[in-house]
Design an enzyme around this catalytic site. Sequence first.
Site, PDB file in Angstrom:
ATOM      1  N   ASP A  34       0.894  -1.141  -0.062  1.00 54.43           N
ATOM      2  CA  ASP A  34       0.225  -0.131  -0.146  1.00 54.43           C
ATOM      3  C   ASP A  34       0.980   1.167   0.024  1.00 54.43           C
ATOM      4  OD1 ASP A  34      -2.815   0.594   1.730  1.00 54.43           O
ATOM      5  OD2 ASP A  34      -1.960   2.087   0.591  1.00 54.43           O
ATOM      6  N   ASP A 136      -2.920   2.325  -6.116  1.00 53.15           N
ATOM      7  CA  ASP A 136      -1.894   2.591  -5.351  1.00 53.15           C
ATOM      8  C   ASP A 136      -1.725   1.193  -4.185  1.00 53.15           C
ATOM      9  OD1 ASP A 136      -4.135   3.064  -3.744  1.00 53.15           O
ATOM     10  OD2 ASP A 136      -3.506   4.679  -2.479  1.00 53.15           O
ATOM     11  N   GLU A 137      -2.486  -0.004  -4.702  1.00 57.78           N
ATOM     12  CA  GLU A 137      -2.493  -1.077  -3.803  1.00 57.78           C
ATOM     13  C   GLU A 137      -2.344  -2.410  -4.464  1.00 57.78           C
ATOM     14  OE1 GLU A 137      -5.678  -1.561  -0.954  1.00 57.78           O
ATOM     15  OE2 GLU A 137      -5.919   0.562  -1.259  1.00 57.78           O
TER      16      GLU A 137
END
Length: 429
Positions: A34, A136-137
Amino acid sequence: MIILKFNKQMFDKMQKMLYNANGDNMERQILHVDVNNAFLSWTAIDMLKHGSKVDIREMAAVIGGDENRRSGIVLAKSQRAKMFGISTGETLYQARTKCPGLRVYPMNYKLYKESSNKLYNLLLHYTDKIERFSIDECFMDMTDCLMGAKLLDKAYEINKRVKEELGFTVNVGVAHNKLLAKMASDFTKPDRVHTLFEEEIPTKMWVLPISELFMLGRKTIPKLYNMRIKTIGQLAKADKQLIIKKFGKHGLMMWEYANGIDNSEVQYKFEKPKGIGNSTTLSADISEINKLEEVLLTLTEQVTFRLRRYDLLANVVNVQLRTKDFEDKSHQRKLPQATSNTKDIYLLAKDLLHEMYVHGSQIRLIGMRVDNLIEKDELQLSLFSSSDNNKQEKIDKVVDELKQKYGYNSITRAGKLHLEDKIKLKDNF
DNA sequence: TCTGGGGTCCTAGGACCC
DNA sequence: TCTGGGGTCCTAGGACCC
């Protein structure tokens, strides 16, 4: 007490050995990566690269929408901004009251996409079983690629390499399923590695308030509070059947999550979208239907362009309206035949708009989306497919090729040259 | 005080058929 | 004529995620 615990551990160990002997049922090794304050960190790095003297990660700064377009909300914040009590989703106005000197920077989708790809390419050095859960993960299934190495060591290595090679920090969650890995990566931030193994659930997860549990949102939390359930542990120990009775399928899921149960796989294969949509908050409320039609046409062109790039056809068209009082309405209808034609889809969308729009009401947002998508080659050639359809298809194809080659705005319909509300295309290509 | 945009999945009710 | 129950499809809207 100690003896009991020892026996339990022995039992667990034996069970694991048994599973390993079987080959199947082997414990999965999952990481969740993350990016910390993704949009803000990526903006900071980009600014430094272009000669900026300051690192906005070290200041009270946020990434925000455009207040002139009435979308002024906080989308990402620095740690410093967080200390002022600024939270994601609140208005920039609110954020400035909490922190008068707040620095605000605009969104930059292209940069985010590029930065996200860099992270993905680095992670590919470890495994190709990577699910891009959001920009973003990522989830990583490391089960088959550890070769005797420890999962935790790999997590630290990834954390270090991302920082050194890409310049931003990530949290890494380490666990035996996706849910626990995701919960772990959320513990303390930034730049941390956390484990959440089964035996750690009571001390690390059950003590947290239910609002921290993945998939528990603002509507469910008050209902659980009314049932005297305030921590994840209380939900885990609550009567399963009662929770299911009260919340249905969602209830079963939240009870299992509270108990750390999640058997879902890391979805690393590319999947085409199930629906595609565009919506826009208008720069001023509109109460003339012909103006709404113009915006709707622009939205439809963008949506169908993306649809055709995926070689998909739509079966359902959906139009959404939001009034100035934040009342949402949507209508949808099945197309007579699956299509990606701008014209066919727009004509249905226009019908939906007309049947939904109450004369004189003030519209704040308009959106359109296509759903129930199928592969282009799945379409069975219908008796009704006319030469007119083929002609329309050819027109769309020529327009798309021009857009691919010279940029999305190289060609516009004469009808909307005067359109005031410019709508940004989200995909970059 | 003023509240984004893009998704996925689920539920409930009505229509229709057997 | 009036009655039922189950299955499927369609549509509106809600909840949740990042």
